[in-house]
Motif scaffolding. Structure first.
Motif, short mmCIF file in Angstrom:
data_model
loop_
_atom_site.label_atom_id
_atom_site.label_comp_id
_atom_site.label_asym_id
_atom_site.label_seq_id
_atom_site.Cartn_x
_atom_site.Cartn_y
_atom_site.Cartn_z
N HIS A 138 -1.23 -6.76 -6.00
CA HIS A 138 -1.84 -5.71 -5.16
C HIS A 138 -1.15 -5.69 -3.80
O HIS A 138 -1.41 -6.56 -2.96
CB HIS A 138 -3.34 -5.98 -4.99
CG HIS A 138 -4.07 -4.89 -4.26
ND1 HIS A 138 -5.28 -4.39 -4.68
CD2 HIS A 138 -3.78 -4.19 -3.14
CE1 HIS A 138 -5.70 -3.45 -3.86
NE2 HIS A 138 -4.79 -3.31 -2.90
N LYS A 192 -4.68 3.97 -10.27
CA LYS A 192 -5.60 3.44 -9.28
C LYS A 192 -6.74 4.40 -9.00
O LYS A 192 -6.51 5.57 -8.72
CB LYS A 192 -4.81 3.19 -7.98
CG LYS A 192 -5.63 2.63 -6.83
CD LYS A 192 -6.04 1.20 -7.08
CE LYS A 192 -7.03 0.72 -6.03
NZ LYS A 192 -6.45 -0.20 -5.08
N TYR A 242 -9.48 5.25 -6.44
CA TYR A 242 -10.11 5.14 -5.12
C TYR A 242 -11.29 6.09 -5.11
O TYR A 242 -11.10 7.31 -5.20
CB TYR A 242 -9.16 5.59 -4.00
CG TYR A 242 -7.99 4.67 -3.76
CD1 TYR A 242 -8.16 3.49 -3.03
CD2 TYR A 242 -6.73 4.99 -4.21
CE1 TYR A 242 -7.09 2.65 -2.79
CE2 TYR A 242 -5.65 4.16 -3.97
CZ TYR A 242 -5.84 2.99 -3.26
OH TYR A 242 -4.78 2.17 -3.01
N HIS A 244 -9.30 -6.81 -5.20
CA HIS A 244 -9.74 -7.47 -3.96
C HIS A 244 -11.26 -7.70 -3.91
O HIS A 244 -11.95 -7.18 -3.04
CB HIS A 244 -9.25 -6.74 -2.72
CG HIS A 244 -9.46 -5.24 -2.66
ND1 HIS A 244 -10.61 -4.62 -3.07
CD2 HIS A 244 -8.66 -4.25 -2.20
CE1 HIS A 244 -10.50 -3.31 -2.86
NE2 HIS A 244 -9.31 -3.07 -2.34
N LEU A 281 -10.88 -3.60 4.14
CA LEU A 281 -11.88 -3.14 3.19
C LEU A 281 -11.52 -3.63 1.79
O LEU A 281 -10.34 -3.61 1.44
CB LEU A 281 -11.98 -1.61 3.22
CG LEU A 281 -12.64 -1.06 4.49
CD1 LEU A 281 -12.46 0.44 4.58
CD2 LEU A 281 -14.13 -1.43 4.53
ZN LIG Z 1 -8.77 -1.15 -1.72
#
Ligand SMILES: [Zn+2]
Ligand SMILES: NC(=O)N[C@@H](CC(=O)O)C(=O)O
Ligand SMILES: [Zn+2]
Length: 349
Positions: A19, A105, A107, A180, A225
């Motif tokens: 990442h 990804k 988001y 994360h 974040l």
């Molecule tokens: Zn992120």
């Protein structure tokens, strides 16, 4: 009497970073060598402005990354596609089949830096996710809800409840990396999940809790974040990272922002940890008495989940002090690294 001799070197297969944010243009040239110095491969996040939403754009970005590195650098960027409400299923299938990107990804819209074009409702991308499930393409998730009624410290745990649990039930064969992770709830979710669910953990979430950001003054360089949580969550992450769970692996989330953009009334989220990432992680594994587990976390579990070969060459870390600079000049952009001004006790030999 303890007669164990403390271990002072560690040689492991060369690690990968699952990442990273390498950015673009001048900053890319400044930051990419730090990642390439430590890692053989890195998953490159697509949250540029504008985001990387099609095959041609991702391929061109990969070429810019390779061109930004010094000649002879042995480094492979693994590219990702940015999902939007209108992502085309054929585009996803084509880019994956051609090897342009290895994952996509998610988001949630407005969850984090560069997520304005993200997905407003996961149902909007269910057709895309069904294709990804069928072709075995990993979905990488920034797992936070964005509902303004949900406290920022609860947004990851609520995402598990409201979104992730039903997603996994609806698409049990979909391969998911919960990126994360920052909470005990996420650690428990991943530990208890099946073989298609993995997670990355950053160095900062193993080192700091929210006090680092808020005690003695507001410290923008500790802000990222998902935001660091209270101490019990940090301890749960350290336990998971150093456990035998082979679905948990290294993902720094190195997220460089110029010093002046973090030291501002509305400072950017993101911690630049690429320069000393391995030193930072190995310190945690040493403190936890788990040096023997570091190779799995850093170099074996990621390739296994992504179905890629492990790296053949090795690196050596040695127990010796290394001073982290207060600021790094990244091709003209001044960026404050994670651990700025501290001395770490391990260094890359
Ligand atoms: Zn992120
Ligand atoms: N982690 C962060 O705080 N910031 C990342 C985005 C992200 O990974 O959420 C960035 O791109 O700056
Ligand atoms: Zn990130």
């Amino acid at each position: 009497m303890d007669t164990t001799i403390p271990q002072t070197t560690l040689t492991i297969r060369r690690p990968d970073d699952w990442h990273t944010h390498l950015r673009d243009r001048d900053v890319l040239v400044g930051v990419a060598p730090y990642t390439a110095r430590q890692f053989a491969r890195a998953i490159v996040m697509p949250n540029l402005s504008p985001p990387m939403t099609d095959v041609a754009g991702v391929a061109a970005y990969r070429d810019r990354i390779l061109a930004a590195l010094p000649a002879g650098t042995d480094f492979t960027p693994l590219m990702t596609l940015y999902l939007t409400d209108s992502t085309d299923t054929a585009e996803v299938e084509r880019g994956f089949a051609d090897g342009v990107f290895v994952a996509a990804k998610l988001y949630p819209a407005h969850a984090t830096t560069g997520s304005a074009h993200g997905v407003t409702d996961i149902r909007n991308i269910y057709p895309v996710l069904e294709v990804m499930q069928r072709i075995g393409m990993p979905l990488l998730i920034h797992g936070e809800v964005t509902d303004s009624h949900v406290d920022i410290f609860d947004r990851e745990a609520v995402f598990i409840e409201r979104t992730l649990t039903s997603l996994v039930a609806d698409m049990p064969e979909l391969r998911i990396v919960f990126e994360h992770i920052t909470t005990e709830e996420a650690a428990q979710f991943v530990e208890g999940a099946g073989p298609n669910i993995a997670a990355t953990i950053t160095p900062q979430h193993l080192h700091i809790n929210r006090n680092a950001m808020l005690v003695g003054g507001i410290r923008p360089h500790a802000f990222c974040l998902p935001v660091a949580k209270r101490e019990k969550h940090r301890l749960a992450l350290r336990k998971l990272a150093t456990s035998n769970c082979d679905r948990v692996f290294l993902g720094t989330d190195t997220a460089p922002h110029a010093k002046h953009l973090k030291e501002a009334a509305c400072g950017c989220a993101g911690i630049f940890n690429a320069p000393f990432a391995l030193e930072s992680y190995v310190t945690v594994f040493d403190e936890e008495g788990a040096l023997d587990r570091f190779e799995a976390f850093a170099s074996l579990n990621g390739p296994a989940f992504y179905r890629m070969p492990v790296n053949e060459d090795t690196i050596t870390l040695e127990k010796a002090p290394v001073v982290v600079p207060e600021v790094v000049d990244c091709n003209g952009t001044m960026i404050v690294p994670f651990h700025a001004g501290e001395t770490l006790n391990w260094r890359l030999a």
